[in-house]
Every structure is written in C-alpha cells, then in structure tokens.
Design a protein around this motif. Sequence first.
Motif, short mmCIF file in Angstrom:
data_model
loop_
_atom_site.label_atom_id
_atom_site.label_comp_id
_atom_site.label_asym_id
_atom_site.label_seq_id
_atom_site.Cartn_x
_atom_site.Cartn_y
_atom_site.Cartn_z
N ALA A 78 0.83 -1.21 0.00
CA ALA A 78 0.00 0.00 0.00
C ALA A 78 0.86 1.25 0.00
N SER A 79 1.98 1.21 0.69
CA SER A 79 2.88 2.37 0.73
C SER A 79 3.46 2.66 -0.65
N ALA A 80 3.96 1.64 -1.33
CA ALA A 80 4.55 1.83 -2.66
C ALA A 80 3.50 2.23 -3.68
N PHE A 81 2.33 1.57 -3.66
CA PHE A 81 1.28 1.90 -4.63
C PHE A 81 0.75 3.30 -4.36
N TYR A 128 6.72 0.53 -9.19
CA TYR A 128 5.32 0.91 -8.96
C TYR A 128 4.94 2.17 -9.73
N ASP A 129 5.88 3.07 -9.91
CA ASP A 129 5.60 4.25 -10.74
C ASP A 129 5.24 3.81 -12.16
N GLU A 130 5.98 2.85 -12.67
CA GLU A 130 5.71 2.35 -14.02
C GLU A 130 4.38 1.62 -14.09
N VAL A 131 4.08 0.83 -13.05
CA VAL A 131 2.82 0.08 -13.02
C VAL A 131 1.63 1.04 -12.99
N VAL A 132 1.67 2.03 -12.12
CA VAL A 132 0.57 2.99 -12.01
C VAL A 132 0.42 3.78 -13.30
N GLU A 133 1.52 4.15 -13.94
CA GLU A 133 1.46 4.87 -15.21
C GLU A 133 0.78 4.00 -16.27
#
Length: 270
Positions: free
Chosen positions: A199-202, A260-265
């Motif tokens: 949850a912290s990373a996402f 996680y930055d790449e995943v959310v993007e």
Amino acid sequence: MSKTTTVEGAPDAGVAEGRPSTGRSTRVAAVAAAATLAIVAGYAFVAGSFTVPTSPTRPVVSEVFSPWFSQRWNVFAPNIMKVNRNLQIQVQWRDGNELVHSDWVDVTDIEFTSARGIPMPSRISKNSFNATQAMFTRYQALSPQQRDRVRDTFIRGLGDGAFEPVDAGDLLTQLDGLEGSRAAAVSYLRYDYMLVRFASAFGTAYFDRPVERVRWRIESDRPNDFLHRFDQERQTELSYITFGWRQPAAAPTDEVQAIYDEVVERYTGR
C-alpha cells in the motif's frame, strides 16, 4: 526440320531428378508424429496434475508451471466462489506539519480495468485480488478477539507529536494474550506487513507524494443469484472490513518505487 517429341519420349510431369526417397519421407513423418505425441502427452500430464485435486506429481509440476498454468477449484460447484473481494487503500502524507489523508482508492478495480479486453492479460493484473483472498483467509483464521485487535491501529505515540509502528514482537504478544491460535496470528502479521509495504509503494506512486501512513479495507460484493442476474436492484449490499492505520517502518527503496511508478502509469495513463 524440327524434331517432334512423341508421348512415349516425353518426361513424366512433376518428376524431377534428386527426388527424396520414400524411406526419407517416412522418417520425417515419424519424427513429426513423435514430436506431436510428446507435446500432447506433456500437456495432458501437466493438465492432469493441476486438475486432479490430489496428485503426487502436483507439487513438483506446480512449482515449475504455476506462473503460466494454474487451476483454482473454487470456480466449480459445489464450492464455487460467490463473493468478489476488492482491495481498497487510503494513505496519509504531510502537508507542512499537518497530516492529510486521501480518498479510498480501489486498487483491484484499477488492475482489472487495465486488463479488460485483453485475451491474455499479465498475471500482475490479479495482484491485489490474490492478495485480498490471502489476507481474508488469514483474517478469518483469527479468533474474534484477535480480529478486533488487528482491525485497530498498529501505531503508537512517542510524545511531542511523534509516532512509530508498534513492534512486531509486541503485536504478537498482544495477540497471544487473546483467545486464538498463535500460528494464525503469525501468519496474519506476516501478510499484514506485506500489505503495508504494498500500500505504501502503490499509494506513493498513485498520489505522487511521500506516504507516511496507510490503511486498507476489503470490499465484499456478492452478485445477485442466477435467476436475478439481470435485476438492477442488488439482493445484497456491499460490505467492508476496514483495518486501522499502519506506519511503514521504512519508505520503499528507489528501485521498488520505480517499478510501482511504471505500473501505475500503465494502469492509469498518467
């Protein structure tokens, strides 16, 4: 005068010098048949190992093939899965000296939305869905008193506005003092710690802010029965299990956060 070739003297149509012999063609056909048989037999072995509930070969085959081929029995009667569970997170960050909290974010819905219309989506699109099932199973294994405790906050005050996460050993001692299984408590706390990091990373990637605290809830959605599947009115309302605030012991590493930055993007296009 030109020479006329008679029918008897003409070469046979389609016949060329150096044509493969009948023996060579037979060998090629035999190799192809053997390769096809081996592929079919291998597939049948893997499929059988996964679809038979108890199989001595299943552990070995599962370790090798689970990333690509797996079977969950709760898609079949009589133990068919009747409830969809989503993981939703909420985070806090600092705005000056004041803590600000976000709205609830449905991580599972975001992941599933990104995979809709894709015949073979990445297994990462089920990341939070699988995590929610595992968390719920561990939560259900706790005693009622232990469940009450884990739904509460895991943060303690140090005075002067300072806070820190409750030590894992102290949490286990608290859960041991309540009626229930120590093994179930250990299993739950390990997964709770994993969800804190997730949850912290996402949340950091989604809100583009350094997250200080996180919490989550499990949304349970029971679809209408088959005979009422087209009804607009719900037979069962959504229900939630909400857990208290957690404070990560450390921020995600730069490497993890970049992932996680790449995943959310990829999920959100931003």
